[in-house]
Design an enzyme around this catalytic site. Structure first.
Site, short mmCIF file in Angstrom:
data_model
loop_
_atom_site.label_atom_id
_atom_site.label_comp_id
_atom_site.label_asym_id
_atom_site.label_seq_id
_atom_site.Cartn_x
_atom_site.Cartn_y
_atom_site.Cartn_z
N ASP A 49 0.74 -1.27 0.15
CA ASP A 49 0.11 -0.03 -0.13
C ASP A 49 0.66 1.07 -0.04
OD1 ASP A 49 0.87 0.02 2.50
OD2 ASP A 49 -1.37 0.16 3.46
N SER A 50 2.23 1.36 -0.04
CA SER A 50 3.24 2.27 0.04
C SER A 50 2.84 2.92 -1.54
CB SER A 50 4.66 1.81 0.07
OG SER A 50 5.07 0.71 -0.60
N ASP A 88 -0.90 -6.19 -0.36
CA ASP A 88 -1.27 -5.49 0.98
C ASP A 88 -2.92 -5.33 1.03
OD1 ASP A 88 0.16 -4.81 2.98
OD2 ASP A 88 1.25 -3.13 2.01
N LYS A 118 -1.27 -9.12 2.83
CA LYS A 118 -0.78 -8.85 4.10
C LYS A 118 -1.54 -7.96 4.70
CE LYS A 118 2.76 -5.60 3.87
NZ LYS A 118 2.39 -4.49 4.81
N GLU A 120 -1.60 -5.39 8.48
CA GLU A 120 -0.99 -4.79 9.57
C GLU A 120 -1.87 -4.96 10.94
OE1 GLU A 120 -0.24 -0.64 8.72
OE2 GLU A 120 0.76 -1.17 6.76
N GLU A 187 8.50 -4.05 11.02
CA GLU A 187 9.05 -2.86 10.67
C GLU A 187 9.30 -1.79 11.67
OE1 GLU A 187 6.62 -0.85 7.58
OE2 GLU A 187 7.75 0.98 7.63
O1 KIV Z 1 3.51 -1.13 1.76
C1 KIV Z 1 4.57 -1.32 1.66
O2 KIV Z 1 5.73 -1.22 0.87
C2 KIV Z 1 5.04 -2.22 3.11
C3 KIV Z 1 6.42 -2.45 3.28
C4 KIV Z 1 6.57 -3.73 4.19
C5 KIV Z 1 7.45 -2.50 2.52
O3 KIV Z 1 4.30 -2.56 3.64
#
Ligand code: KIV
Length: 273
Positions: A49-50, A88, A118, A120, A187
């Site tokens: 999501d970056s 993500d 992924k 968080e 992270e």
């Molecule tokens: O969104 C992202 O790029 C991340 C990092 C772990 C690189 O979550």
């Protein structure tokens, strides 16, 4: 049946089996041209999501949608053959309930071909990890500095300096592992905590600013290539300066267009050599 000799992608269980024997090398990718270049060198690509910040210039990662990340992941999957592709889950797409998380994750995987998602989150999100894993969705958990929690954490701050917070982050990682996460991204945590979590967990840890002791590392590709506008985080390392190469090439192109040196007859249709 296909007659082509297929290169098999690195699978999620394969990544987990690397623990203790092979470091996981991972980077982010959001587009086909970059993903194609990364494919043969890495074990995992994260469609992070970056991309909200890196690709769209947003101030944080909160505004990216499932539709946007699914489209980016589809491009990355279609441009790669070998690497394991993880997408993500955006802010708001999984925190409300395990059921909502499952529906969104399933749609993202079906729409993109990504092999895993992924999320968080602290230990409170472990039931969501379990719900998804039990229903066929591999989950990469992400603890420590969690950019989607920036408004709760008061910004993008490294974590784990006090014993209390370090213990909590360790418990977060353990809770996701017990819930079935195939690996855990750590992270922005202290070196000592990155090492401790890596030694405690039986699944791999993938660090980003979390110590060389982690079982693998991940960075944002634009940071290692010099495409982040000159500012890279403390934990990243620039391995090339593609930004300057692009800038020089574009300057040369503009010069040639203005001077009439481009295009020449060889670039024209219907002109004999
Ligand atoms: O969104 C992202 O790029 C991340 C990092 C772990 C690189 O979550």
């Amino acid at each position: 049946m296909s007659v082509h000799a297929e290169v098999r992608r690195i699978s999620v269980p394969q990544l987990t089996s690397y623990k203790g024997s092979k470091k996981i090398a991972a980077l982010t990718a959001y587009t086909a041209p970059i993903a194609r270049l990364l494919d043969h060198h890495l074990d995992m690509i994260l469609v992070g999501d970056s991309t909200a910040m890196v690709g769209y210039g947003m101030p944080d990662t909160l505004s990216i949608t499932t539709e946007m990340l699914t489209a980016h992941a589809r491009a990355v999957v279609s441009a790669t053959r070998q690497v394991c592709v993880v997408v993500d889950m955006p802010f708001g797409s999984y925190q409300e309930s395990p059921q909502r998380a499952f529906r969104n994750a399933a749609a993202m995987m079906a729409g993109s071909g990504a092999q895993a998602v992924k999320i968080e989150g602290p230990a409170a999100l472990a039931p969501t990890t379990r719900f998804m894993v039990e229903r066929g969705i591999p989950v990469l958990a992400h603890v420590g500095l969690m950019p989607q929690y920036m408004n709760v954490m008061g910004g993008f701050k490294a974590q784990g300096f006090s014993d209390e917070v370090a213990e909590r982050i360790l418990q977060d990682a353990l809770a996701h592992q017990e819930a079935g996460a195939f690996a855990v991204v750590l992270e922005g945590i202290t070196e000592a905590l990155g090492r401790r979590i890596t030694e405690t967990l039986s699944v791999p840890t993938i660090g980003i600013g979390a110590s060389p002791a982690c079982d693998g590392q991940i960075l944002v590709t634009e940071d290692i290539l010099g495409l982040s506008g000159g500012r890279i985080p403390k934990f990243a390392k620039q391995f090339a300066d593609i930004g300057t190469l692009i800038s020089n090439a574009v300057q040369q192109y503009a010069n040639d267009v203005r001077s009439g040196d481009f295009p020449t007859p060889e670039h024209c249709f219907g002109v004999k050599k």
